[in-house]
Design a protein around this motif. Structure first.
Motif, PDB file in Angstrom:
ATOM      1  N   THR A   1       0.818  -1.212   0.000  1.00  0.00           N
ATOM      2  CA  THR A   1       0.000   0.000   0.000  1.00  0.00           C
ATOM      3  C   THR A   1       0.849   1.257   0.000  1.00  0.00           C
ATOM      4  N   LYS A   2       1.982   1.225   0.686  1.00  0.00           N
ATOM      5  CA  LYS A   2       2.866   2.387   0.745  1.00  0.00           C
ATOM      6  C   LYS A   2       4.196   2.058   0.084  1.00  0.00           C
ATOM      7  N   LEU A   3       4.769   3.049  -0.534  1.00  0.00           N
ATOM      8  CA  LEU A   3       6.077   2.893  -1.158  1.00  0.00           C
ATOM      9  C   LEU A   3       7.133   2.515  -0.116  1.00  0.00           C
ATOM     10  N   GLU A   4       7.045   3.103   1.061  1.00  0.00           N
ATOM     11  CA  GLU A   4       8.012   2.819   2.130  1.00  0.00           C
ATOM     12  C   GLU A   4       7.984   1.346   2.533  1.00  0.00           C
ATOM     13  N   GLU A   5       6.803   0.731   2.518  1.00  0.00           N
ATOM     14  CA  GLU A   5       6.687  -0.695   2.855  1.00  0.00           C
ATOM     15  C   GLU A   5       7.404  -1.551   1.819  1.00  0.00           C
ATOM     16  N   ALA A   6       7.268  -1.194   0.554  1.00  0.00           N
ATOM     17  CA  ALA A   6       7.930  -1.941  -0.517  1.00  0.00           C
ATOM     18  C   ALA A   6       9.447  -1.826  -0.399  1.00  0.00           C
ATOM     19  N   ILE A   7       9.926  -0.633  -0.083  1.00  0.00           N
ATOM     20  CA  ILE A   7      11.372  -0.424   0.071  1.00  0.00           C
ATOM     21  C   ILE A   7      11.898  -1.211   1.264  1.00  0.00           C
TER      22      ILE A   7
ATOM     23  N   ARG B   1       7.977   2.202  -9.698  1.00  0.00           N
ATOM     24  CA  ARG B   1       7.020   2.782  -8.750  1.00  0.00           C
ATOM     25  C   ARG B   1       7.583   4.049  -8.114  1.00  0.00           C
ATOM     26  N   ILE B   2       8.850   4.047  -7.778  1.00  0.00           N
ATOM     27  CA  ILE B   2       9.490   5.241  -7.203  1.00  0.00           C
ATOM     28  C   ILE B   2       9.414   6.390  -8.204  1.00  0.00           C
ATOM     29  N   ASP B   3       9.708   6.109  -9.463  1.00  0.00           N
ATOM     30  CA  ASP B   3       9.654   7.159 -10.496  1.00  0.00           C
ATOM     31  C   ASP B   3       8.247   7.730 -10.640  1.00  0.00           C
ATOM     32  N   ARG B   4       7.237   6.896 -10.489  1.00  0.00           N
ATOM     33  CA  ARG B   4       5.849   7.358 -10.616  1.00  0.00           C
ATOM     34  C   ARG B   4       5.384   8.158  -9.407  1.00  0.00           C
ATOM     35  N   GLU B   5       5.815   7.732  -8.209  1.00  0.00           N
ATOM     36  CA  GLU B   5       5.292   8.321  -6.982  1.00  0.00           C
ATOM     37  C   GLU B   5       6.195   9.365  -6.351  1.00  0.00           C
ATOM     38  N   TYR B   6       7.398   9.516  -6.860  1.00  0.00           N
ATOM     39  CA  TYR B   6       8.365  10.444  -6.257  1.00  0.00           C
ATOM     40  C   TYR B   6       7.892  11.886  -6.402  1.00  0.00           C
ATOM     41  N   ASP B   7       7.912  12.581  -5.304  1.00  0.00           N
ATOM     42  CA  ASP B   7       7.491  13.997  -5.293  1.00  0.00           C
ATOM     43  C   ASP B   7       8.648  14.826  -4.759  1.00  0.00           C
ATOM     44  N   PRO B   8       9.381  15.503  -5.621  1.00  0.00           N
ATOM     45  CA  PRO B   8      10.538  16.284  -5.167  1.00  0.00           C
ATOM     46  C   PRO B   8      10.130  17.404  -4.198  1.00  0.00           C
TER      47      PRO B   8
END
Length: 59
Positions: free
Chosen positions: A11-17, A49-56
Motif C-alpha cells: 500500500t505504501k512505497l516505504e513498505e515496498a522499500i 514505482r518510485i519514479d511514478r510516486e516520487y514527489d521532489p
C-alpha cells in the motif's frame, strides 16, 4: 525459488522499500544466488514505482 510479491502489492512505497531491503539482506546473508532474477524483477518494479510516486516537493 520463492516468488516475491510485486512492488505494487504494497500500500505504501516505504513498505515496498523496507521489504526489498530485508529480502536483500537475507539473501546476501545466505548467499542465495538462486534469488537473483526474482530480486532484479522486484527491483525494476520498485524503481518504476518510485519514479511514478516520487514527489521532489516533499523533500
Amino acid at each position: 525459488m520463492p516468488k516475491l510479491p510485486s512492488a505494487y502489492d504494497f500500500t505504501k512505497l516505504e513498505e515496498a522499500i523496507a521489504f526489498y531491503t530485508r529480502v536483500v539482506a537475507e539473501v546476501m546473508k545466505n548467499r542465495d544466488r538462486s534469488m537473483h532474477d526474482e530480486l532484479m524483477r522486484f527491483k525494476r518494479e520498485l524503481h518504476e514505482r518510485i519514479d511514478r510516486e516520487y514527489d521532489p516537493a516533499a523533500l
